[in-house]
Motif scaffolding. Structure first.
Motif, PDB file in Angstrom:
ATOM      1  N   HIS A 175      34.266  39.130  32.016  1.00 56.36           N
ATOM      2  CA  HIS A 175      34.066  38.816  33.436  1.00 56.36           C
ATOM      3  C   HIS A 175      32.627  39.087  33.843  1.00 56.36           C
ATOM      4  O   HIS A 175      32.001  38.289  34.533  1.00 56.36           O
TER       5      HIS A 175
ATOM      6  N   ASN B 203      36.856  34.103  37.026  1.00 60.93           N
ATOM      7  CA  ASN B 203      37.939  34.815  37.709  1.00 60.93           C
ATOM      8  C   ASN B 203      39.118  35.101  36.786  1.00 60.93           C
ATOM      9  O   ASN B 203      39.840  36.066  36.994  1.00 60.93           O
ATOM     10  N   TYR B 204      39.323  34.264  35.782  1.00 61.79           N
ATOM     11  CA  TYR B 204      40.423  34.466  34.850  1.00 61.79           C
ATOM     12  C   TYR B 204      40.365  35.867  34.248  1.00 61.79           C
ATOM     13  O   TYR B 204      41.366  36.558  34.177  1.00 61.79           O
ATOM     14  N   TYR B 205      39.182  36.293  33.812  1.00 60.45           N
ATOM     15  CA  TYR B 205      39.032  37.604  33.181  1.00 60.45           C
ATOM     16  C   TYR B 205      39.219  38.728  34.202  1.00 60.45           C
ATOM     17  O   TYR B 205      39.829  39.747  33.914  1.00 60.45           O
ATOM     18  N   TRP B 206      38.665  38.545  35.395  1.00 57.22           N
ATOM     19  CA  TRP B 206      38.816  39.559  36.435  1.00 57.22           C
ATOM     20  C   TRP B 206      40.290  39.737  36.798  1.00 57.22           C
ATOM     21  O   TRP B 206      40.762  40.857  36.969  1.00 57.22           O
ATOM     22  N   ASN B 207      41.009  38.633  36.907  1.00 55.97           N
ATOM     23  CA  ASN B 207      42.436  38.703  37.206  1.00 55.97           C
ATOM     24  C   ASN B 207      43.189  39.454  36.116  1.00 55.97           C
ATOM     25  O   ASN B 207      44.093  40.234  36.406  1.00 55.97           O
ATOM     26  N   TYR B 208      42.812  39.238  34.871  1.00 55.90           N
ATOM     27  CA  TYR B 208      43.454  39.950  33.768  1.00 55.90           C
ATOM     28  C   TYR B 208      43.230  41.455  33.896  1.00 55.90           C
ATOM     29  O   TYR B 208      44.145  42.253  33.725  1.00 55.90           O
TER      30      TYR B 208
ATOM     31  N   THR C 215      42.478  43.272  36.661  1.00 59.46           N
ATOM     32  CA  THR C 215      43.158  43.875  37.808  1.00 59.46           C
ATOM     33  C   THR C 215      44.675  43.844  37.667  1.00 59.46           C
ATOM     34  O   THR C 215      45.358  44.739  38.160  1.00 59.46           O
ATOM     35  N   GLN C 216      45.209  42.849  36.986  1.00 59.39           N
ATOM     36  CA  GLN C 216      46.660  42.776  36.805  1.00 59.39           C
ATOM     37  C   GLN C 216      47.172  43.740  35.740  1.00 59.39           C
ATOM     38  O   GLN C 216      48.335  44.118  35.753  1.00 59.39           O
ATOM     39  N   ASN C 217      46.298  44.157  34.821  1.00 62.43           N
ATOM     40  CA  ASN C 217      46.738  44.994  33.710  1.00 62.43           C
ATOM     41  C   ASN C 217      46.233  46.425  33.749  1.00 62.43           C
ATOM     42  O   ASN C 217      46.654  47.245  32.932  1.00 62.43           O
TER      43      ASN C 217
ATOM     44  N   SER D  18      36.071  48.929  45.649  1.00 60.61           N
ATOM     45  CA  SER D  18      37.428  48.950  45.106  1.00 60.61           C
ATOM     46  C   SER D  18      37.917  50.366  44.837  1.00 60.61           C
ATOM     47  O   SER D  18      37.283  51.128  44.124  1.00 60.61           O
TER      48      SER D  18
END
Length: 143
Positions: A62, A68-73, A75-77, A108
């Motif tokens: 990221h 955003n794909y990497y950032w979502n990974y 924050t989701q994990n 954050s």
């Protein structure tokens, strides 16, 4: 350790991500096998399947790509990791996973508390000393 420690090299044709993916797959599959016998062990296996190295890689990807794909990974994990914050090494990236994102997401509360806990744990005379340090150790608290 009295066993041979064979060294392997990763190349373009033999990338290391495959090893992490295979381990995650094996842990996820194993969790299904043990599900009928033990309720806690399969949950542990699933947490380990979302390995900290994959989250660590996603944080760096990221940062490098801004995708955003990497950032979502990440924050989701991030919640799948154990609550260990003061550890960073070849087999535990917990501290780095909190430090790296806290640098580009300063507002954050998801990363900053554990990032600060890690930094303070390596300070001279902290209340929760868990590592050794040199006389030139410096602390930067992320605010």
């Amino acid at each position: 350790m009295d066993t041979p420690r064979t060294t392997y090299a990763m190349t373009e044709n033999k990338p290391g991500s495959k090893v992490s993916a295979e381990i995650a797959a094996a842990l996820a599959a194993s969790s299904m096998v043990f599900y009928g016998f033990d309720r806690r062990y399969p949950k542990l296996l699933l947490r380990r399947a979302s390995r900290d190295e994959l989250i660590w890689a996603a944080a760096w990807l990221h940062k490098a790509t801004k995708a955003n794909y990497y950032w979502n990974y990440v924050t989701q994990n991030i919640h799948s990791l154990d609550s260990v914050f003061a550890e960073f090494g070849w087999d535990a990236k917990h501290a780095g996973i909190n430090i790296l994102p806290s640098k580009f997401v300063l507002d954050s509360s998801l990363f900053r508390p554990n990032a600060n806990k890690f930094v303070c744990s390596v300070l001279p005379e902290p209340p929760t000393k868990s590592v050794t340090y040199s006389s030139r150790s410096v602390c930067y608290i992320i605010k």
